[in-house]
Enzyme design. Structure first.
Site, PDB file in Angstrom:
ATOM      1  N   HIS A  48     -14.390   9.437  47.238  1.00 25.05           N
ATOM      2  CA  HIS A  48     -13.597   8.569  46.362  1.00 25.05           C
ATOM      3  C   HIS A  48     -12.516   7.829  47.154  1.00 25.05           C
ATOM      4  CE1 HIS A  48     -11.890   8.320  42.013  1.00 25.05           C
ATOM      5  NE2 HIS A  48     -11.428   7.304  42.722  1.00 25.05           N
TER       6      HIS A  48
ATOM      7  N   LEU B 177     -11.435   0.876  49.136  1.00 24.07           N
ATOM      8  CA  LEU B 177     -11.254   0.070  50.352  1.00 24.07           C
ATOM      9  C   LEU B 177     -10.798  -1.350  50.023  1.00 24.07           C
ATOM     10  CD1 LEU B 177     -14.281   1.247  52.547  1.00 24.07           C
ATOM     11  CD2 LEU B 177     -11.871   1.880  52.767  1.00 24.07           C
ATOM     12  N   ARG B 178     -10.857  -1.716  48.742  1.00 20.73           N
ATOM     13  CA  ARG B 178     -10.288  -2.982  48.215  1.00 20.73           C
ATOM     14  C   ARG B 178     -10.999  -4.250  48.648  1.00 20.73           C
ATOM     15  NH1 ARG B 178      -8.156  -0.239  44.298  1.00 20.73           N
ATOM     16  NH2 ARG B 178      -6.057   0.586  44.602  1.00 20.73           N
TER      17      ARG B 178
ATOM     18  N   ASN C 154     -14.554  -0.905  42.148  1.00 17.94           N
ATOM     19  CA  ASN C 154     -13.645  -1.824  41.441  1.00 17.94           C
ATOM     20  C   ASN C 154     -13.023  -2.853  42.373  1.00 17.94           C
ATOM     21  OD1 ASN C 154     -12.031   0.124  42.673  1.00 17.94           O
ATOM     22  ND2 ASN C 154     -10.529   0.182  41.022  1.00 17.94           N
TER      23      ASN C 154
ATOM     24  N   ASP D  60     -15.025   3.718  38.149  1.00 17.52           N
ATOM     25  CA  ASP D  60     -13.709   4.308  38.399  1.00 17.52           C
ATOM     26  C   ASP D  60     -12.573   3.295  38.293  1.00 17.52           C
ATOM     27  OD1 ASP D  60     -11.973   6.546  39.189  1.00 17.52           O
ATOM     28  OD2 ASP D  60     -11.517   5.187  40.824  1.00 17.52           O
TER      29      ASP D  60
ATOM     30  N   HIS E 133     -14.711   8.522  35.498  1.00 14.73           N
ATOM     31  CA  HIS E 133     -13.247   8.510  35.445  1.00 14.73           C
ATOM     32  C   HIS E 133     -12.904   8.869  34.005  1.00 14.73           C
ATOM     33  CE1 HIS E 133      -9.178   6.488  36.112  1.00 14.73           C
ATOM     34  NE2 HIS E 133      -9.254   6.560  34.805  1.00 14.73           N
TER      35      HIS E 133
ATOM     36  N   ASN F  13      -3.126   7.466  38.474  1.00 13.50           N
ATOM     37  CA  ASN F  13      -4.089   7.660  37.392  1.00 13.50           C
ATOM     38  C   ASN F  13      -5.205   8.566  37.877  1.00 13.50           C
ATOM     39  OD1 ASN F  13      -6.202   7.472  35.597  1.00 13.50           O
ATOM     40  ND2 ASN F  13      -6.082   5.259  35.329  1.00 13.50           N
TER      41      ASN F  13
ATOM     42  N   ASP G   9      -9.148   9.787  46.405  1.00 13.98           N
ATOM     43  CA  ASP G   9      -8.730   8.680  45.517  1.00 13.98           C
ATOM     44  C   ASP G   9      -7.701   7.802  46.236  1.00 13.98           C
ATOM     45  OD1 ASP G   9      -8.549   6.955  43.398  1.00 13.98           O
ATOM     46  OD2 ASP G   9      -7.499   8.333  42.060  1.00 13.98           O
TER      47      ASP G   9
ATOM     48  N   HIS H 266      -1.996  -0.111  47.595  1.00  9.14           N
ATOM     49  CA  HIS H 266      -1.436  -1.253  46.867  1.00  9.14           C
ATOM     50  C   HIS H 266      -0.367  -1.903  47.733  1.00  9.14           C
ATOM     51  CE1 HIS H 266      -3.340  -0.481  43.015  1.00  9.14           C
ATOM     52  NE2 HIS H 266      -3.005   0.781  43.089  1.00  9.14           N
TER      53      HIS H 266
HETATM   54 ZN   LIG Z   1     -10.199   7.020  38.832  1.00 12.56          ZN
END
Ligand SMILES: [Zn+2]
Length: 429
Positions: free
Chosen positions: A57, A60-61, A91, A151, A178, A277, A304, A308
């Site tokens: 999890h 890597l954006r 995501n 997720d 998730h 989260n 996770d 940011h």
């Molecule tokens: Zn999540």
């Protein structure tokens, strides 16, 4: 390129010191050895040798939020944390919901070369929660996707979740949920309890996680498919998973390092670095998560890692982004929470951070034993080191580590990926 390395005196899984000879990408021998001609040697007295860590999890954006992280910076962070494989969450922007996007991420991972990158495919188109994405096409792609997750968002529609679970059976895939009931967490900011009441922040009740986990365990059992539960955070969730496993159902689960160490009391100063989260919970939850990881109810640790940029994180609590970085501190936090407390030994850490996540991710060639003939993917770790975490020194492009300023044990000294060092002396090789 083939390299020969002799690692002298490391302790495999924390056991007796041995020399580890690496040749042609494989572990050649473990035991007393003399350096063959041309071998490079590493003195590893006091260091523990673990199989290369596997993260189920990671965010890597890339593509889309290269200001937060890229495949290059995120996999550097992974290697420095002792990881040789990471699963990249879907995501991104565009969302990883087609064969084209997952192949792009997979290729970027190969180009970077710091660790293996296994893209996670989205369950629904655009993470919209309305229509199933092309799961089969992603599974058949060069990226060979086996883990699917929305997720960041919950697949809250029970019919859609059932269909996804049924669909992935054809290629032995797994749906990673998730677990967050959206209606019960509308505007939620912090674990619902004493602390959220005191701070005047909208509460995030444990039941919002537990209700989805219970439902999905039942759905997975009903259709005979494999469910994985992301970032379990409550004592009640551990109980439900223990019950589902007791039934023999195909349910696995992960816990993050931060949920093993931190509690919601840290939010008292409204510092959004502690906003995540699912939210940080209570000391009783932390104790239950540690116990669940120790007894195997929770299969593995997953970071996770959620980078940011400063402008999204260093703002008012209500508007700050959810998430924490974690790749570069994961093993150190696990040492503090699980090893130094006597709950897990190093063989247990290898199981929870390498073997089991590789099994859940359907990875061949990762999570293997430290044994002759196995791929030489391993990490050398100094459990006696200790220092204060300074996120400014991290390879991640982002700085939102909740462990900044905290003293933690341990240091990753070296990481090898199939016989090639990715990290030497604590630095990118
Ligand atoms: Zn999540």
């Amino acid at each position: 390129m083939s390299e020969t390395w002799l690692i002298r005196g490391a302790r495999p899984l924390g056991g007796e010191p041995a020399d580890i000879l690496i040749r042609d990408g494989l572990i050649d021998s473990i035991g007393a050895a003399t350096a063959p001609a041309g071998a490079q040697a590493i003195g590893a007295d006091g260091l523990i040798a673990l199989p290369g860590l596997v993260d189920l999890h990671t965010h890597l954006r890339e593509p889309g939020r290269e200001d937060a992280e890229t495949v290059e910076t995120g996999t550097r962070a992974a290697a420095l944390g002792g990881f040789t494989a990471v699963h990249a969450m879907a995501n991104t922007d565009p969302v990883a919901d087609t064969a084209g996007v997952v192949e792009q991420i997979w290729r970027l991972g190969r180009q970077a070369g710091h660790c293996d990158v296994h893209p996670v495919g989205a369950v629904t188109v655009g993470l919209g929660g309305a229509r199933l994405a092309e799961l089969g096409a992603m599974a058949d792609s060069a990226a060979r996707v086996r883990v699917f997750s929305d997720d960041g968002k919950c697949v809250s529609d029970a019919v859609l979740m059932r269909r996804a679970l049924e669909y992935v059976k054809a290629f032995d895939g797994v749906i990673a949920q998730h677990a967050q009931e959206p209606r019960l967490t509308d505007g939620a900011q912090l674990n619902e309890g004493e602390m959220s009441a005191r701070l005047g922040l909208t509460g995030w009740p444990a039941v919002a996680e537990e209700a989805i986990i219970a439902r999905d365990c039942l759905l997975a059992a009903h259709v005979g498919s494999a469910l994985h539960i992301c970032h379990v955070s409550t004592a009640g969730s551990v109980e439900i998973i223990r019950w589902a496993k007791g039934k023999g159902w195909r349910v696995t689960a992960e816990v993050t390092p931060h949920h093993l160490l931190l509690t919601d009391s840290l939010a008292a100063g409204y510092d959004p670095v502690y906003k995540v989260n699912p939210p940080l919970r209570t000391a009783a939850d932390v104790a239950a998560l540690r116990e669940g990881l120790a007894d195997g109810t929770i299969d593995c640790v997953a970071t996770d890692h959620a980078p940011h940029p400063v402008e999204d994180k260093e703002t008012e609590w209500d508007t700050a982004a959810f998430g924490m970085t974690g790749l570069e501190t994961a093993l150190r936090v696990v040492q503090q929470a699980m090893v130094d407390t006597g709950l897990l030994d190093w063989a247990g850490v290898a199981d929870r951070m390498s073997r089991r996540p590789a099994v859940i991710g359907r990875l061949a060639g990762a999570g293997g034993e430290l044994a002759p003939g196995q791929p030489a993917s391993l990490t050398l770790y100094d459990p006696a080191a200790r220092d204060t975490v300074n996120p400014a020194t991290h390879a991640s492009r982002s700085r939102n580590s909740p462990f900044g300023g905290m003293e933690l044990p341990g240091r990753v000294v070296a990481t090898f990926l199939r016989g090639i060092p990715t990290v030497l002396d604590g630095k990118i090789a």
